[in-house]
Design an enzyme around this catalytic site. Structure first.
Site, PDB file in Angstrom:
ATOM      1  N   PRO A   2       1.011  11.888  -2.422  1.00  0.00           N
ATOM      2  CA  PRO A   2       1.063  12.680  -3.639  1.00  0.00           C
ATOM      3  C   PRO A   2       0.659  11.867  -4.858  1.00  0.00           C
ATOM      4  CG  PRO A   2       3.215  12.508  -2.583  1.00  0.00           C
ATOM      5  CD  PRO A   2       2.335  11.498  -1.979  1.00  0.00           C
ATOM      6  N   GLU A   3      -0.140  12.499  -5.691  1.00  0.00           N
ATOM      7  CA  GLU A   3      -0.539  11.913  -6.963  1.00  0.00           C
ATOM      8  C   GLU A   3       0.145  12.733  -8.056  1.00  0.00           C
ATOM      9  OE1 GLU A   3      -4.841  11.317  -6.979  1.00  0.00           O
ATOM     10  OE2 GLU A   3      -4.875  11.515  -4.812  1.00  0.00           O
ATOM     11  N   LYS A  58       3.997   8.116 -10.588  1.00  0.00           N
ATOM     12  CA  LYS A  58       4.232   8.857  -9.343  1.00  0.00           C
ATOM     13  C   LYS A  58       5.689   8.743  -8.902  1.00  0.00           C
ATOM     14  CE  LYS A  58      -0.488   7.765  -7.962  1.00  0.00           C
ATOM     15  NZ  LYS A  58      -1.290   6.906  -7.064  1.00  0.00           N
ATOM     16  N   ARG A 261     -10.535   1.422   0.839  1.00  0.00           N
ATOM     17  CA  ARG A 261     -10.233   2.846   0.699  1.00  0.00           C
ATOM     18  C   ARG A 261     -11.514   3.643   0.465  1.00  0.00           C
ATOM     19  NH1 ARG A 261      -5.213   4.344  -2.669  1.00  0.00           N
ATOM     20  NH2 ARG A 261      -5.004   5.735  -0.902  1.00  0.00           N
TER      21      ARG A 261
END
Length: 271
Positions: A2-3, A58, A261
């Site tokens: 989750p961002e 976050k 990434r």
DNA sequence: AGCGGAACCTGTCGGC
DNA sequence: TGCCGACAGGTTCCGC
């Protein structure tokens, strides 16, 4: 996982659902998700009324009637789920909070990267301390951003993932914002122009606002507290779209790797 | 100080 | 079907 939009959605929903409720007891199913001493965790939370729930970067910060906070981070696969106490558990439930309204708040996490931590001094929390600007902070301008990153030779993509610069962006929204601003993710942070940064900040705010409106992006694990999906995955322009055609210029979306990434971009629009 | 890579864990998917 | 490697929305630590 989750961002900012996902965490904010969870915070808003938790606020509606559990603020003013009292924790009767809690059950720890996996010790390692409790940061620090897990032995007194349940004992400290017992009979605590939940006063407020806020997002910082976050992180999710719970405040109680007592003089401490619970700082939660969902990392890649953490979630909060609200259920009736009669409902059956899920496979990856790690901590269960039993509330006085007959419901239970569950911290569920497949990969166990997520953490719950009780702290007495919020200002001394190592993670919170390091957070940079909130994306809508008035102090975040093209000029202040440039000043902060001018000594960095790393790509702008990597810079945007650094929570000590801007807090809340992650791998999805960084790719989306750079596409929206037509900036190449490999561009070195110290060679970006003020004009580009202005555009980038506008794109970041625009994308996050829209994603929040659709309650976040559910690609694999992210779910809302009632287990419903977010809907922003239907509006993604580049993330996870390698090989598909760009909505602006019809050329092929590319996938590259930066710092282990994935980054997604349109090589033509983001020259 | 800044940077890259490994580590933390578990599950899923694609290739052979 | 089975095995194996790559990959997954994040962060921290370690060494250069």
């Amino acid at each position: 996982m989750p961002e900012l939009p996902e965490v904010q959605t969870i915070v808003d929903e938790l606020t509606n659902a559990v603020v003013a409720e009292t924790i009767m007891s809690c059950r720890i199913l996996r010790d390692s998700v409790i940061q620090g001493d897990s032995r007194h965790f349940g004992q400290i939370l017992k009979n605590q009324r939940i006063e407020e729930i806020v997002r910082k970067g976050k992180y999710i910060v719970f405040s109680f009637s007592g003089s401490f906070w619970m700082v939660a981070h969902l990392k890649m696969t953490g979630k909060f789920i609200l259920q009736n106490q009669s409902e059956s558990p899920h496979k990856h439930d790690r901590v269960v909070f039993y509330l006085d309204n007959g419901r239970k708040l569950i911290f569920n996490d497949v990969r166990c990267f997520g953490r719950l931590e009780l702290v007495e001094d919020l200002s001394a929390h190592s993670g919170l301390m390091k957070l940079g600007w909130d994306p809508w902070d008035n102090d975040l301008t093209a000029k202040t951003f440039l000043r902060k990153i001018r000594s960095r030779s790393i790509p702008i993509k990597t810079t945007l993932l650094d929570q000590s610069v801007i807090a809340g962006l992650g791998n999805i929204y960084v790719s989306e914002a750079l596409f929206d601003a037509a900036i190449n993710p490999t561009l070195e942070a110290n060679s970006i122009t003020e004009r580009q940064v202005s555009k980038l900040l506008r794109s970041i705010r625009k994308i996050l606002t829209l994603a929040l409106k659709y309650n976040g992006t559910s690609i694999s694990d992210y779910r809302r507290i009632d287990e419903k999906q977010g809907m922003f995955q239907n509006f993604l322009q580049v993330y996870g779209k390698e090989g598909q055609s760009c909505n602006k210029c019809a050329s092929e979306i590319a996938k590259i790797t930066q710092n282990q990434r994935s980054t997604f971009l349109c090589p033509i629009c983001q020259k």
